[in-house]
Design a protein around this motif. Structure first.
Motif, PDB file in Angstrom:
ATOM      1  N   GLU A  57      -0.899  -4.792   1.999  1.00 43.87           N
ATOM      2  CA  GLU A  57       0.152  -4.264   1.142  1.00 43.87           C
ATOM      3  C   GLU A  57       0.874  -3.117   1.836  1.00 43.87           C
ATOM      4  O   GLU A  57       0.251  -2.288   2.500  1.00 43.87           O
ATOM      5  N   ILE A  58       2.203  -3.094   1.683  1.00 37.85           N
ATOM      6  CA  ILE A  58       3.029  -2.058   2.297  1.00 37.85           C
ATOM      7  C   ILE A  58       3.494  -1.095   1.216  1.00 37.85           C
ATOM      8  O   ILE A  58       4.012  -1.520   0.180  1.00 37.85           O
ATOM      9  N   PHE A  59       3.301   0.200   1.469  1.00 37.25           N
ATOM     10  CA  PHE A  59       3.694   1.221   0.510  1.00 37.25           C
ATOM     11  C   PHE A  59       4.797   2.104   1.088  1.00 37.25           C
ATOM     12  O   PHE A  59       4.836   2.379   2.287  1.00 37.25           O
ATOM     13  N   SER A  60       5.667   2.563   0.207  1.00 32.18           N
ATOM     14  CA  SER A  60       6.685   3.525   0.608  1.00 32.18           C
ATOM     15  C   SER A  60       6.061   4.908   0.686  1.00 32.18           C
ATOM     16  O   SER A  60       4.920   5.126   0.267  1.00 32.18           O
ATOM     17  N   GLU A  61       6.835   5.858   1.195  1.00 30.37           N
ATOM     18  CA  GLU A  61       6.340   7.231   1.309  1.00 30.37           C
ATOM     19  C   GLU A  61       6.056   7.828  -0.069  1.00 30.37           C
ATOM     20  O   GLU A  61       5.159   8.663  -0.212  1.00 30.37           O
ATOM     21  N   ASP A  62       6.801   7.372  -1.085  1.00 37.08           N
ATOM     22  CA  ASP A  62       6.560   7.838  -2.450  1.00 37.08           C
ATOM     23  C   ASP A  62       5.623   6.899  -3.213  1.00 37.08           C
ATOM     24  O   ASP A  62       5.621   6.866  -4.437  1.00 37.08           O
ATOM     25  N   LEU A  63       4.820   6.115  -2.457  1.00 33.31           N
ATOM     26  CA  LEU A  63       3.717   5.302  -2.980  1.00 33.31           C
ATOM     27  C   LEU A  63       4.156   4.190  -3.930  1.00 33.31           C
ATOM     28  O   LEU A  63       3.442   3.830  -4.866  1.00 33.31           O
ATOM     29  N   VAL A  64       5.319   3.629  -3.665  1.00 35.32           N
ATOM     30  CA  VAL A  64       5.763   2.427  -4.373  1.00 35.32           C
ATOM     31  C   VAL A  64       5.456   1.227  -3.482  1.00 35.32           C
ATOM     32  O   VAL A  64       5.680   1.266  -2.274  1.00 35.32           O
ATOM     33  N   SER A  65       4.902   0.172  -4.072  1.00 34.65           N
ATOM     34  CA  SER A  65       4.602  -1.030  -3.294  1.00 34.65           C
ATOM     35  C   SER A  65       5.898  -1.713  -2.878  1.00 34.65           C
ATOM     36  O   SER A  65       6.720  -2.082  -3.715  1.00 34.65           O
ATOM     37  N   LEU A  66       6.074  -1.879  -1.567  1.00 37.16           N
ATOM     38  CA  LEU A  66       7.270  -2.540  -1.050  1.00 37.16           C
ATOM     39  C   LEU A  66       7.089  -4.047  -0.948  1.00 37.16           C
ATOM     40  O   LEU A  66       8.052  -4.804  -0.990  1.00 37.16           O
ATOM     41  N   GLY A  67       5.861  -4.495  -0.780  1.00 35.16           N
ATOM     42  CA  GLY A  67       5.606  -5.922  -0.634  1.00 35.16           C
ATOM     43  C   GLY A  67       4.264  -6.158   0.020  1.00 35.16           C
ATOM     44  O   GLY A  67       3.459  -5.235   0.187  1.00 35.16           O
ATOM     45  N   ARG A  68       4.014  -7.424   0.385  1.00 35.21           N
ATOM     46  CA  ARG A  68       2.715  -7.809   0.933  1.00 35.21           C
ATOM     47  C   ARG A  68       2.893  -8.803   2.070  1.00 35.21           C
ATOM     48  O   ARG A  68       3.886  -9.520   2.134  1.00 35.21           O
TER      49      ARG A  68
END
Length: 756
Positions: A57-68
């Motif tokens: 899983e990929i997270f943004s710097e503000d801890l929002v999931s960007l995708g997988r």
């Protein structure tokens, strides 16, 4: 009597013999299963640590999931503590009411199933269902399925030995396939309801548990009524076993099935170009010169340097797990924390979407006047056909037809045969009848773009948009695409001049100029406007107005190789020919290179490489990779102050001024517009004290462009995206960007100090 007693003795002996033999047979049978002699019994080590595959899983710097990242199963692990109690209660009430009482096999349920010939359910416990998920392949018939059952009982009993009830439920919910790439409860909660497992409402949990009986039969997308009835059955079971009151159950049954479906397609969602670029970066293999085609041989030394110097490049193939194997991005459940800010990314994507649609409308109007649209009116029919043939040969349809043995003429004829199809528009897919070659031509009508924004102090890439629509235009124009940079090259030339002792206020006559190239041929650049011809102007004015004559004058003061060296120090990676015309930007450079290079100016002469990822954790939360920015000293601080002073004039009074009057961005800004010959490429580079952003816009081919400067220049094609983006960033106070933040320049700096 003796005969009677003899018969009883004989019958008793036979009965008990058969009974004992039967018991021994069953014991031996199950013992054989447990030891792996009959059927498949996983090793103890695997039972203790089941080999689940989890998407990374990929997270943004503000801890929002960007995708997988996943190959076939979009599964994410989630701990028991993060699963809604409603989900757990619904599962137990519906699938295994005595779950907390048995040790893997519910004898009462099995007996009931046998006595009622399966009409009361199959008698499988949650643990048995888990063993089936983990270790039983799909049975092709009922007899295979009957043979699998005993193995599942034994495996279930073993699982109960090694795991708590909470762990078994967690594994079951993380393992179950809820359809539509929603493997596991975390994916399912997002796909069907746009939420997390912890936030599932009772009626949502009931619907998902209802799917556990047969997800295809109770598919809530295709069979809503059936799924709704099954959901209500689950709610009834929850009421029956005390998890809901009668009143709660009755009220919940009246609710509609309120789905909020989210596709798990990797082409959709936020930052798709970034995610795809990062996927390739993480899984890169050690470069071998023999693997690079002749046309791409210049890429080999660049990739080799990345492999040796950048720990993120090829991370999965340079790092090993405890078992000695390399990390698998698609199976090992890595958690990748990126530098992207989800809010800034959305602002960038919105800016791109809005402007590109407006620009496309203008381009369609412009194309109405062109015989060979979307190509330039300067192209002949033969040149257009050649371009389309090249595009045809790059298509999958061509490859398959070539493989089938068709000749070039046969393929060309097939590509010119109309057929029903769908084509992309910004309003949605359009049904039409076109030949495949005309569909290629239609795609070429659409202008492309690339945009990147990064922090010049720590290298964090905040926003990354590689094109107008990832689903239909997947070529990444941030990192992969390279185009001529036009006048955005001029700050490198002016930097060379400033570092050699010149000052922004130095003066030169604004007049036509002719230089001799290395072969003694004359070169006379043209200007787009006629401002101040014959006047004595400052170098600051020359850059502000993007004046080609002033650039040629500066080029006459230095050698082309000196400019090449400066540009290389700025991080320009590709081929740079040391020719005098280099001062007007005929070289091809990527958006990423340009944004990286421009970090030098607000960062006091220090260039910083882009950072895409800050850290990577394994599936258990252990830190396995941590990354820090890489910096390079390019120019001295004084030169950077001079350049900021001059480049601010571009936005305050020159070619970039519409950032001020149209997009109302009043922050201290500096930058440069760029337009190449025939308006083939439009650029805008812009930086504030804390943010560097760059944008390119143009056609897929250089021969696809506006025919007039008003619409085709960088200030019209690329600048609006940056302007819209910056306005949105400054309007969002939560991001912390201050529109009044000044450039970090000492008060003692005097741009007039060295004037001659």
């Amino acid at each position: 009597m003796n005969n009677k007693h003899g018969f009883k003795f004989w019958f008793s002996t036979l009965f008990w013999s058969i009974f004992v033999i039967g018991i021994l047979t069953i014991v031996l049978f199950f013992s054989g299963i447990a030891k792996g002699h009959i059927g498949y019994m996983p090793p103890i080590e695997e039972l203790q640590n089941p080999k689940n595959t989890y998407a990374s899983e990929i997270f943004s710097e503000d801890l929002v999931s960007l995708g997988r990242y996943y190959r076939t199963e979009n599964r994410l692990g989630v701990p028991y503590s993060e699963i809604s109690p409603y989900m757990i209660n619904a599962l137990v009430a519906t699938e295994d009411a005595r779950f907390y009482e048995h040790s893997g096999i519910d004898a009462k349920a099995v007996l009931r199933a046998v006595m009622k010939m399966g009409r009361a359910g199959g008698g499988s416990t949650i643990t048995q269902q888990l063993s089936k998920q983990l270790y039983s392949p799909s049975a092709s018939n009922i007899f295979e399925r009957m043979l699998q059952k005993p193995n599942e009982w034994v495996i279930a009993a073993q699982l109960e030995r090694y795991y708590s009830k909470e762990e078994i439920i967690t594994m079951y919910l993380n393992q179950f396939d809820f359809l539509y790439n929603a493997v596991g409860i975390k994916s399912a909660a997002w796909v069907y309801f746009g939420t997390t497992p912890q936030e599932l409402k009772v009626e949502e949990a009931a619907m998902l548990v209802g799917m556990c009986k047969n997800p295809a039969y109770y598919n809530p997308i295709r069979r809503k009524e059936r799924a709704l009835n099954r959901r209500n059955t689950v709610l009834s079971q929850m009421e029956k076993y005390g998890y809901l009151s009668q009143h709660e159950c009755d009220s919940l049954m009246q609710l509609p099935m309120d789905l909020h479906y989210h596709s798990a397609d990797h082409k959709q969602g936020i930052a798709p170009y970034f995610r795809e670029y990062l996927r390739g970066y993480l899984t890169a293999v050690e470069p071998k010169a023999s693997h690079y085609s002749e046309w791409n041989k210049d890429q080999y030394p660049l990739d080799k340097a990345r492999w040796e110097n950048d720990p993120l490049y090829g991370f999965c193939n340079k790092n090993k797990k405890s078992d000695g194997t390399n990390y698998d991005l698609y199976k090992d459940g890595l958690r990748i924390y990126t530098t992207i800010d989800s809010r800034m990314q959305e602002y960038a994507e919105t800016a791109v979407s809005e402007h590109m649609q407006d620009l496309q409308t203008q381009f369609f109007k412009d194309c109405k006047r062109k015989k060979n649209a979307p190509y330039s009116k300067d192209l002949t029919q033969e040149e257009v056909d050649a371009s389309l043939r090249r595009a045809m040969k790059q298509s999958e349809r061509y490859r398959l037809q070539k493989k089938a043995g068709l000749s070039e003429d046969e393929i060309w004829a097939e590509f010119n045969t109309p057929r029903e199809m769908q084509v992309f528009t910004y309003e949605g897919m359009m049904d039409t009848t076109l030949s495949p070659i005309d569909s290629i031509r239609w795609q070429k009508y659409y202008l492309r773009c690339g945009f990147m924004s990064m922090d010049p102090h720590n290298g964090h890439v905040k926003a990354y948009v590689g094109g107008p629509n990832f689903a239909h235009f997947q070529y990444d124009m941030v990192n992969k695409g390279k185009r001529q940079i036009g006048s955005t090259v001029k700050p490198y030339l002016y930097t060379l001049a400033m570092s050699e002792g010149m000052w922004p206020c130095d003066k030169v006559v604004n007049k036509p100029i002719t230089l001799l190239d290395a072969n003694g041929r004359e070169w006379s650049p043209r200007n787009a406007d006629k401002k101040n011809i014959g006047d004595t102007v400052t170098l600051r004015w020359g850059l502000q107005q993007s004046n080609n004559w002033i650039s040629a004058y500066l080029m006459s003061q230095f050698s082309p190789q000196q400019l090449v060296n400066v540009m290389k120090s700025f991080g320009i990676e590709g081929q740079l020919d040391p020719v005098i015309s280099l001062c007007l930007g005929p070289c091809e450079v990527s958006v990423k290179e340009m944004v990286t290079a421009y970090t030098t100016f607000p960062n006091k002469g220090i260039r910083i490489d882009p950072m895409y990822v800050t850290r990577i954790e394994d599936a258990n939360g252990n830190l396995i990779g941590q990354f820090s920015p890489q910096t390079h000293e390019v120019i001295d601080e004084l030169t950077s102050y001079k350049m900021i002073h001059m480049m601010r004039a571009v936005l305050d009074h020159g070619t970039g001024v519409r950032v001020r009057y149209k997009y109302k961005v009043n922050a201290p800004l500096a930058g440069k517009t760029g337009t190449t010959n025939n308006n083939s490429d439009g650029w805008f580079m812009c930086y504030s004290p804390s943010l560097v952003s760059g944008c390119w816009v143009g056609g897929e081919d250089r021969s696809i462009h506006f025919d007039n400067m008003a619409e085709g220049q960088g200030a019209s094609m690329a600048l609006p995206i940056v302007g819209k983006y910056l306005r949105a960033v400054y309007d969002d106070a939560s991001l912390g960007y201050d529109e009044k933040e000044p450039f970090d320049i000492p008060s003692t700096f005097d741009p007039e100090a060295g004037c001659r």
